[in-house]
Design a protein around this motif. Structure first.
Motif, PDB file in Angstrom:
ATOM      1  N   LEU A  74       4.007   3.684 -15.547  1.00 37.46           N
ATOM      2  CA  LEU A  74       4.116   3.788 -13.971  1.00 37.46           C
ATOM      3  C   LEU A  74       3.542   4.936 -13.040  1.00 37.46           C
ATOM      4  O   LEU A  74       3.028   5.086 -12.079  1.00 37.46           O
ATOM      5  N   GLU A  75       3.745   6.155 -13.957  1.00 37.97           N
ATOM      6  CA  GLU A  75       3.650   7.414 -13.310  1.00 37.97           C
ATOM      7  C   GLU A  75       2.102   7.610 -13.163  1.00 37.97           C
ATOM      8  O   GLU A  75       1.500   8.102 -12.489  1.00 37.97           O
ATOM      9  N   VAL A  76       1.132   6.999 -14.253  1.00 35.50           N
ATOM     10  CA  VAL A  76      -0.256   7.050 -14.307  1.00 35.50           C
ATOM     11  C   VAL A  76      -0.820   6.298 -13.104  1.00 35.50           C
ATOM     12  O   VAL A  76      -1.668   6.617 -12.448  1.00 35.50           O
ATOM     13  N   ILE A  77      -0.209   5.014 -12.780  1.00 37.12           N
ATOM     14  CA  ILE A  77      -0.567   4.276 -11.877  1.00 37.12           C
ATOM     15  C   ILE A  77      -0.249   4.881 -10.438  1.00 37.12           C
ATOM     16  O   ILE A  77      -1.048   4.836  -9.324  1.00 37.12           O
ATOM     17  N   SER A  78       0.828   5.373 -10.170  1.00 39.95           N
ATOM     18  CA  SER A  78       1.229   6.115  -9.055  1.00 39.95           C
ATOM     19  C   SER A  78       0.357   7.196  -8.766  1.00 39.95           C
ATOM     20  O   SER A  78      -0.102   7.677  -7.577  1.00 39.95           O
ATOM     21  N   LYS A  79       0.057   8.257  -9.821  1.00 43.65           N
ATOM     22  CA  LYS A  79      -1.212   9.236  -9.826  1.00 43.65           C
ATOM     23  C   LYS A  79      -2.482   8.424  -9.139  1.00 43.65           C
ATOM     24  O   LYS A  79      -2.978   9.258  -8.121  1.00 43.65           O
ATOM     25  N   ALA A  80      -2.965   7.513  -9.810  1.00 43.66           N
ATOM     26  CA  ALA A  80      -4.138   6.971  -9.475  1.00 43.66           C
ATOM     27  C   ALA A  80      -4.151   6.352  -8.032  1.00 43.66           C
ATOM     28  O   ALA A  80      -4.950   6.753  -7.084  1.00 43.66           O
ATOM     29  N   LEU A  81      -2.899   5.873  -7.541  1.00 43.65           N
ATOM     30  CA  LEU A  81      -2.887   5.601  -6.054  1.00 43.65           C
ATOM     31  C   LEU A  81      -2.736   6.853  -5.253  1.00 43.65           C
ATOM     32  O   LEU A  81      -3.406   6.589  -4.085  1.00 43.65           O
ATOM     33  N   SER A  86      -6.051   9.551  -1.166  1.00 42.13           N
ATOM     34  CA  SER A  86      -6.881  10.729  -0.774  1.00 42.13           C
ATOM     35  C   SER A  86      -8.291  10.248  -0.170  1.00 42.13           C
ATOM     36  O   SER A  86      -8.702  11.063   0.701  1.00 42.13           O
ATOM     37  N   VAL A  87      -8.752   8.969  -0.665  1.00 41.97           N
ATOM     38  CA  VAL A  87     -10.068   8.873  -0.212  1.00 41.97           C
ATOM     39  C   VAL A  87     -10.015   7.681   0.899  1.00 41.97           C
ATOM     40  O   VAL A  87     -10.698   7.950   1.730  1.00 41.97           O
ATOM     41  N   VAL A  88      -9.081   6.835   0.598  1.00 38.70           N
ATOM     42  CA  VAL A  88      -9.026   5.743   1.689  1.00 38.70           C
ATOM     43  C   VAL A  88      -7.591   5.522   1.899  1.00 38.70           C
ATOM     44  O   VAL A  88      -6.777   4.991   1.017  1.00 38.70           O
ATOM     45  N   LYS A  89      -7.127   6.082   3.102  1.00 36.14           N
ATOM     46  CA  LYS A  89      -5.890   5.689   3.744  1.00 36.14           C
ATOM     47  C   LYS A  89      -5.476   4.529   4.322  1.00 36.14           C
ATOM     48  O   LYS A  89      -5.945   4.295   5.217  1.00 36.14           O
ATOM     49  N   THR A  90      -4.584   3.834   3.706  1.00 40.75           N
ATOM     50  CA  THR A  90      -4.293   2.437   4.228  1.00 40.75           C
ATOM     51  C   THR A  90      -2.860   2.281   4.085  1.00 40.75           C
ATOM     52  O   THR A  90      -2.065   2.689   3.091  1.00 40.75           O
ATOM     53  N   ARG A  95       2.276   1.463   0.667  1.00 42.64           N
ATOM     54  CA  ARG A  95       3.545   0.601   0.411  1.00 42.64           C
ATOM     55  C   ARG A  95       3.584   0.380  -1.129  1.00 42.64           C
ATOM     56  O   ARG A  95       4.535   0.349  -1.855  1.00 42.64           O
ATOM     57  N   VAL A  96       2.192   0.069  -1.856  1.00 36.51           N
ATOM     58  CA  VAL A  96       2.239  -0.209  -3.131  1.00 36.51           C
ATOM     59  C   VAL A  96       2.846   1.085  -3.961  1.00 36.51           C
ATOM     60  O   VAL A  96       3.486   0.945  -4.855  1.00 36.51           O
ATOM     61  N   LYS A  97       2.239   2.267  -3.444  1.00 41.72           N
ATOM     62  CA  LYS A  97       2.590   3.466  -3.995  1.00 41.72           C
ATOM     63  C   LYS A  97       4.204   3.706  -4.026  1.00 41.72           C
ATOM     64  O   LYS A  97       4.811   4.217  -5.020  1.00 41.72           O
ATOM     65  N   MET A  98       4.841   3.475  -2.768  1.00 42.22           N
ATOM     66  CA  MET A  98       6.263   3.398  -2.573  1.00 42.22           C
ATOM     67  C   MET A  98       6.986   2.385  -3.760  1.00 42.22           C
ATOM     68  O   MET A  98       7.983   3.047  -4.230  1.00 42.22           O
ATOM     69  N   GLU A  99       6.542   1.299  -3.844  1.00 43.83           N
ATOM     70  CA  GLU A  99       6.890   0.269  -4.743  1.00 43.83           C
ATOM     71  C   GLU A  99       7.002   0.986  -6.464  1.00 43.83           C
ATOM     72  O   GLU A  99       7.893   0.560  -6.555  1.00 43.83           O
ATOM     73  N   ILE A 100       5.925   1.443  -6.344  1.00 47.88           N
ATOM     74  CA  ILE A 100       5.907   1.865  -7.875  1.00 47.88           C
ATOM     75  C   ILE A 100       6.701   3.193  -8.069  1.00 47.88           C
ATOM     76  O   ILE A 100       7.395   3.085  -9.087  1.00 47.88           O
ATOM     77  N   GLU A 101       6.746   3.772  -6.937  1.00 46.59           N
ATOM     78  CA  GLU A 101       7.675   5.110  -7.112  1.00 46.59           C
ATOM     79  C   GLU A 101       9.133   4.588  -7.095  1.00 46.59           C
ATOM     80  O   GLU A 101       9.989   5.227  -7.844  1.00 46.59           O
ATOM     81  N   ASN A 102       9.420   3.557  -6.463  1.00 46.70           N
ATOM     82  CA  ASN A 102      10.740   2.997  -6.496  1.00 46.70           C
ATOM     83  C   ASN A 102      11.084   2.435  -7.779  1.00 46.70           C
ATOM     84  O   ASN A 102      12.230   2.646  -8.452  1.00 46.70           O
TER      85      ASN A 102
END
Length: 126
Positions: A74-81, A86-90, A95-102
């Motif tokens: 999950l941490e690898v995915i969070s870093k990728a997100l 940093s390239v495309v802010k949406t 939202r997905v990054k927050m879900e992964i962090e939760n």
């Protein structure tokens, strides 16, 4: 643009799932007034964005099955997100990054609780 009324038959199981989602939304989001109509409208809009030939290809959709992933994955995915953001802010990336962090936090809490339980179990054995 005039509205178009749509009627559709759905299986009882799906109707029950949608009712549960609607109840969850309305209970957890202050001021929310989710209904079958709002959920169906959102689902149709999402479907059109994903599969309509004129729109398809303008946006990428990615499904990440995270249910069985470990904290490190999950941490690898969070870093990728974070890199993607940093390239495309949406809002979707955020939202997905927050879900992964939760989910990472939930994993950490579960680890702490297991460690605490193990310590208490060891104290009782002495």
């Amino acid at each position: 643009m005039a509205d178009y009324q749509l009627r559709a038959r759905i299986p009882h199981e799906l109707a029950d799932e949608v009712k549960a989602v609607i109840e969850t939304i309305n209970e957890s989001v202050p001021g929310a007034e989710a209904t079958f109509s709002t959920v169906a409208r959102y689902a149709l809009q999402d479907y059109a964005k994903r599969f309509h030939p004129k729109i398809k290809g303008e946006t990428l959709f990615l499904e990440l099955p995270i249910k069985d992933l470990k904290k490190e994955q999950l941490e690898v995915i969070s870093k990728a997100l974070q890199d993607i953001n940093s390239v495309v802010k949406t809002a979707d990336v955020e939202r997905v990054k927050m879900e992964i962090e939760n989910k990472i936090l939930s994993e950490e809490i579960a680890e702490l609780m297991a460690a605490r339980k193990a310590v208490k179990g060891g104290e009782n054995n002495e």
